[in-house]
Motif scaffolding. Structure first.
Motif, PDB file in Angstrom:
ATOM      1  N   ALA A  92      -5.490  15.867  74.476  1.00 10.26           N
ATOM      2  CA  ALA A  92      -5.504  16.779  75.798  1.00 10.26           C
ATOM      3  C   ALA A  92      -5.757  18.091  75.309  1.00 10.26           C
ATOM      4  O   ALA A  92      -6.700  18.935  75.835  1.00 10.26           O
ATOM      5  N   GLU A  93      -5.131  18.608  74.288  1.00 14.60           N
ATOM      6  CA  GLU A  93      -5.578  20.080  73.839  1.00 14.60           C
ATOM      7  C   GLU A  93      -7.042  20.165  73.289  1.00 14.60           C
ATOM      8  O   GLU A  93      -7.396  21.190  73.546  1.00 14.60           O
ATOM      9  N   ALA A  94      -7.509  19.072  72.654  1.00 12.53           N
ATOM     10  CA  ALA A  94      -8.962  18.959  72.181  1.00 12.53           C
ATOM     11  C   ALA A  94      -9.992  19.113  73.507  1.00 12.53           C
ATOM     12  O   ALA A  94     -10.935  19.997  73.563  1.00 12.53           O
ATOM     13  N   PHE A 115       4.025  20.914  74.901  1.00  6.77           N
ATOM     14  CA  PHE A 115       3.175  20.967  75.933  1.00  6.77           C
ATOM     15  C   PHE A 115       3.083  22.021  76.712  1.00  6.77           C
ATOM     16  O   PHE A 115       2.119  22.623  77.219  1.00  6.77           O
ATOM     17  N   HIS A 116       4.235  22.877  76.871  1.00 11.36           N
ATOM     18  CA  HIS A 116       4.318  24.251  77.107  1.00 11.36           C
ATOM     19  C   HIS A 116       3.629  25.169  76.736  1.00 11.36           C
ATOM     20  O   HIS A 116       2.944  26.127  77.245  1.00 11.36           O
ATOM     21  N   ARG A 121      -1.469  28.224  76.241  1.00 12.98           N
ATOM     22  CA  ARG A 121      -2.822  28.615  75.442  1.00 12.98           C
ATOM     23  C   ARG A 121      -3.692  28.380  76.340  1.00 12.98           C
ATOM     24  O   ARG A 121      -4.952  29.031  76.589  1.00 12.98           O
ATOM     25  N   ALA A 122      -4.033  27.341  76.969  1.00  6.02           N
ATOM     26  CA  ALA A 122      -4.981  26.917  77.938  1.00  6.02           C
ATOM     27  C   ALA A 122      -5.323  27.940  79.067  1.00  6.02           C
ATOM     28  O   ALA A 122      -6.563  28.307  79.179  1.00  6.02           O
ATOM     29  N   SER A 129      -6.677  25.020  82.442  1.00  6.83           N
ATOM     30  CA  SER A 129      -5.223  24.981  82.629  1.00  6.83           C
ATOM     31  C   SER A 129      -4.946  23.233  82.247  1.00  6.83           C
ATOM     32  O   SER A 129      -5.818  22.376  82.329  1.00  6.83           O
ATOM     33  N   LEU A 130      -3.799  23.157  82.175  1.00  6.59           N
ATOM     34  CA  LEU A 130      -3.076  21.835  81.555  1.00  6.59           C
ATOM     35  C   LEU A 130      -2.125  21.730  82.716  1.00  6.59           C
ATOM     36  O   LEU A 130      -1.083  22.327  82.898  1.00  6.59           O
TER      37      LEU A 130
END
Length: 327
Positions: A92-94, A115-116, A121-122, A129-130
């Motif tokens: 997900a981060e990638a 996750f948070h 960061r997103a 956004s995540l």
């Protein structure tokens, strides 16, 4: 009378063929050696390549004219199942770094603390956004409702990385039908229904899309010393499922591929090593790189398969196992 010619075969001296003898492993009190034509380094998990540091003078996502625009996921909406933690969250981060808006789907009531951190960061660094949605992939009705709501909110759905799965190590003679059915329900049916829910939205909005299913090298080989018949069968099923979905959904411009990782050192695997410490030494010897992998080494694969960089690739398996299956 024609002159006689003598053919001479030039054979290198042994010293030219085998420049070095070095020990490979020590077991049962004996040292085995193997010939090498050059000095080959041995690797540990610390040698796994880390993601490059970002350049603060440029945008934190791909997609400019000078930065491989086909890898950009800017303005794309991508789902990742099993992304509350571990490999799914790393993927997900990638995808966020490539510019996508990402929705993580997982059965946990709350995602991991990482996750948070990644969500912040997103928003603060990556201009995207995540989001988190709690769902067990076996709850098909709720699954379809959540995916439909995401599609309706954005008017599109562009990608899915289906990483949700479970593992159980039990000898075949001791496996119960209940355990086997649970394994197949999550690892095959759950992946199937998640893919179906995503495909419905991709077809609904007519933008096509890319679906990536996380399989395993265990779908190709039987793991030596790891007794998990139902898991291996489920991953073989995921690979075959992907080929069939690709054949049906290609007309809708939906691509379906799989990634088959090798052994990955996660928190769960570290706990397994406490129970079976010999595996920490044995598993690296079973592949050509002589080490285990880290979750971050699969980041680029998901971005590649979700993005237009793989626009002519479907029904394929991207096996990333350090050469384990190629011996």
């Amino acid at each position: 009378m024609a002159p006689t010619r003598t053919l001479v075969r030039c054979v290198p001296r042994p010293s030219q063929l085998f420049r070095q003898q070095r020990p490979v492993f020590v077991a049962m009190g004996r040292t085995s050696t193997r010939a090498f034509s050059s000095s080959l380094p041995r690797y540990s998990l610390d040698d796994a390549p880390a993601p490059p540091a970002g350049d603060s003078t440029e945008k934190p996502f791909l997609g400019t004219a000078k930065r491989l625009p086909e890898f950009s996921l800017r303005d794309k909406i991508v789902l990742v199942s099993g992304a509350a933690r571990g490999l799914g969250l790393t993927q997900a981060e990638a995808l966020l770094e490539a510019g996508a808006t990402v929705y993580a789907l997982d059965r946990l009531p709350e995602p991991s603390p990482d996750f948070h951190r990644i969500a912040a960061r997103a928003e603060n660094e990556l201009d995207t956004s995540l989001h988190y949605r709690q769902i067990d992939v076996r709850d098909v009705g709720k699954l379809n409702k959540i995916v439909e709501e995401i599609g309706d909110k954005h008017g599109r759905l562009d990608g899915l990385v289906a990483a949700a799965g479970i593992q159980q190590e039990t000898p075949a003679l001791e496996y119960t039908a209940e355990d086997a059915n649970r394994m197949f329900e999550v690892n095959i049916t759950g992946v199937f229904m998640t893919s179906q829910a995503a495909a419905k939205q991709m077809i609904k909005y007519g933008n096509g899309g890319s679906i990536v299913l996380i399989a395993s090298m265990s779908g190709t080989v039987a793991n030596r010393g790891l007794i998990c018949p139902a898991y291996n069968a489920s991953k073989a099923g995921v690979m075959q499922l992907a080929r069939n979905l690709a054949s049906e959904w290609g007309e809708h411009r939906i691509r379906v591929n799989t990634i088959s990782p090798g052994y990955i050192v996660t928190a769960m695997v570290e706990e397994l090593f406490k129970q079976y410490p010999e595996r920490r030494e044995e598993w690296p010897r079973q592949n050509m790189l002589g080490r285990l992998s880290a979750p971050r080494e699969y980041r680029g694969a998901s971005v590649f398969l979700v993005s237009d960089a793989s626009s002519f690739m479907t029904g394929a398996d991207l096996r990333m196992d350090g050469g384990h299956s190629s011996w």
